[in-house]
Design a protein around this motif. Sequence first.
Motif, PDB file in Angstrom:
ATOM      1  N   ALA A 134     -10.686   3.958  -0.159  1.00 14.50           N
ATOM      2  CA  ALA A 134     -11.990   3.667   0.914  1.00 14.50           C
ATOM      3  C   ALA A 134     -12.943   4.859   0.852  1.00 14.50           C
ATOM      4  CB  ALA A 134     -11.727   3.333   2.245  1.00 14.50           C
ATOM      5  N   ILE A 135     -12.364   5.991   0.847  1.00 13.35           N
ATOM      6  CA  ILE A 135     -13.295   7.020   0.792  1.00 13.35           C
ATOM      7  C   ILE A 135     -13.524   7.498  -0.538  1.00 13.35           C
ATOM      8  CG2 ILE A 135     -13.271   9.654   1.031  1.00 13.35           C
ATOM      9  CD1 ILE A 135     -11.270   9.338   3.484  1.00 13.35           C
ATOM     10  N   VAL A 136     -12.905   7.403  -1.580  1.00 11.97           N
ATOM     11  CA  VAL A 136     -13.384   7.586  -2.999  1.00 11.97           C
ATOM     12  C   VAL A 136     -14.334   6.472  -3.432  1.00 11.97           C
ATOM     13  CG1 VAL A 136     -12.652   7.500  -5.467  1.00 11.97           C
ATOM     14  CG2 VAL A 136     -11.132   8.538  -3.799  1.00 11.97           C
ATOM     15  N   LEU A 137     -14.200   5.279  -3.126  1.00 11.83           N
ATOM     16  CA  LEU A 137     -15.096   4.172  -3.527  1.00 11.83           C
ATOM     17  C   LEU A 137     -16.632   4.603  -2.651  1.00 11.83           C
ATOM     18  CD1 LEU A 137     -13.086   0.937  -3.318  1.00 11.83           C
ATOM     19  CD2 LEU A 137     -13.911   2.205  -5.273  1.00 11.83           C
ATOM     20  N   TRP A 138     -16.437   5.095  -1.357  1.00 11.17           N
ATOM     21  CA  TRP A 138     -17.744   5.279  -0.708  1.00 11.17           C
ATOM     22  C   TRP A 138     -18.376   6.237  -1.323  1.00 11.17           C
ATOM     23  CZ3 TRP A 138     -18.636   9.789   2.714  1.00 11.17           C
ATOM     24  CH2 TRP A 138     -19.855   9.397   3.487  1.00 11.17           C
TER      25      TRP A 138
END
Length: 214
Positions: A62-66
């Motif tokens: 989720a952090i990488v995609l964000w």
Amino acid sequence: MVVPFPNKLLAENEKLVFDLKPHWIELLYPIFWTVVLAIAAYLAQTVARHHARPREIILVVAIVLWLWLAVAPFLRWAYTDFVLTTDRLITRTGVLAKHSKEIPLERINDVTFNQSVLQRMVGAGTLVIESAGERGQETISHVRNPEQVQLMIYKETERSSDRMSPSAVPATGEPGGTSTSIPQQIEALARLKQEGAISEAEYESKKAELLKRM
């Protein structure tokens, strides 16, 4: 975080007319993905609340995609400048590596703008700038109040043209004639530059044009 155009990049006697960021409509994309990823991460964490390993993987993904879908577009918006000065029109982009395009005002031939129905409702539009030389046509998207920006560019272009016109150079007539010699015109241009009436770039451009006539 909004990064303004650095004043140190302005030439001597060059003044800033406006420094615009792209329209806020460009921020809808990162806002949308921030909300979607936050909801998706929360639901996934709830489903996998009894399994530590999957929860960690979900959080990292989720952090990488964000960062990719929301933070990167926001930084591009924050570090993009659409600048008009008394000498040139500048588009500048890039967070670490910078990319800049400049069009001298005397080379601008025409400025038009396009607006869709949605863009007209939110006050955005696309500018199309026709210029002489190799640059040809430049398209600038997501411009705030494009009609007003178009008018401001036209006004500055006219002022630049007036400063560079032959009538702006003081005449020092010669015996037996009313014309001014090229060396005298160059001296007059130098005086205008010293007085701050024209910039260094305008002086060099007009000087080169006069020297070609000799």
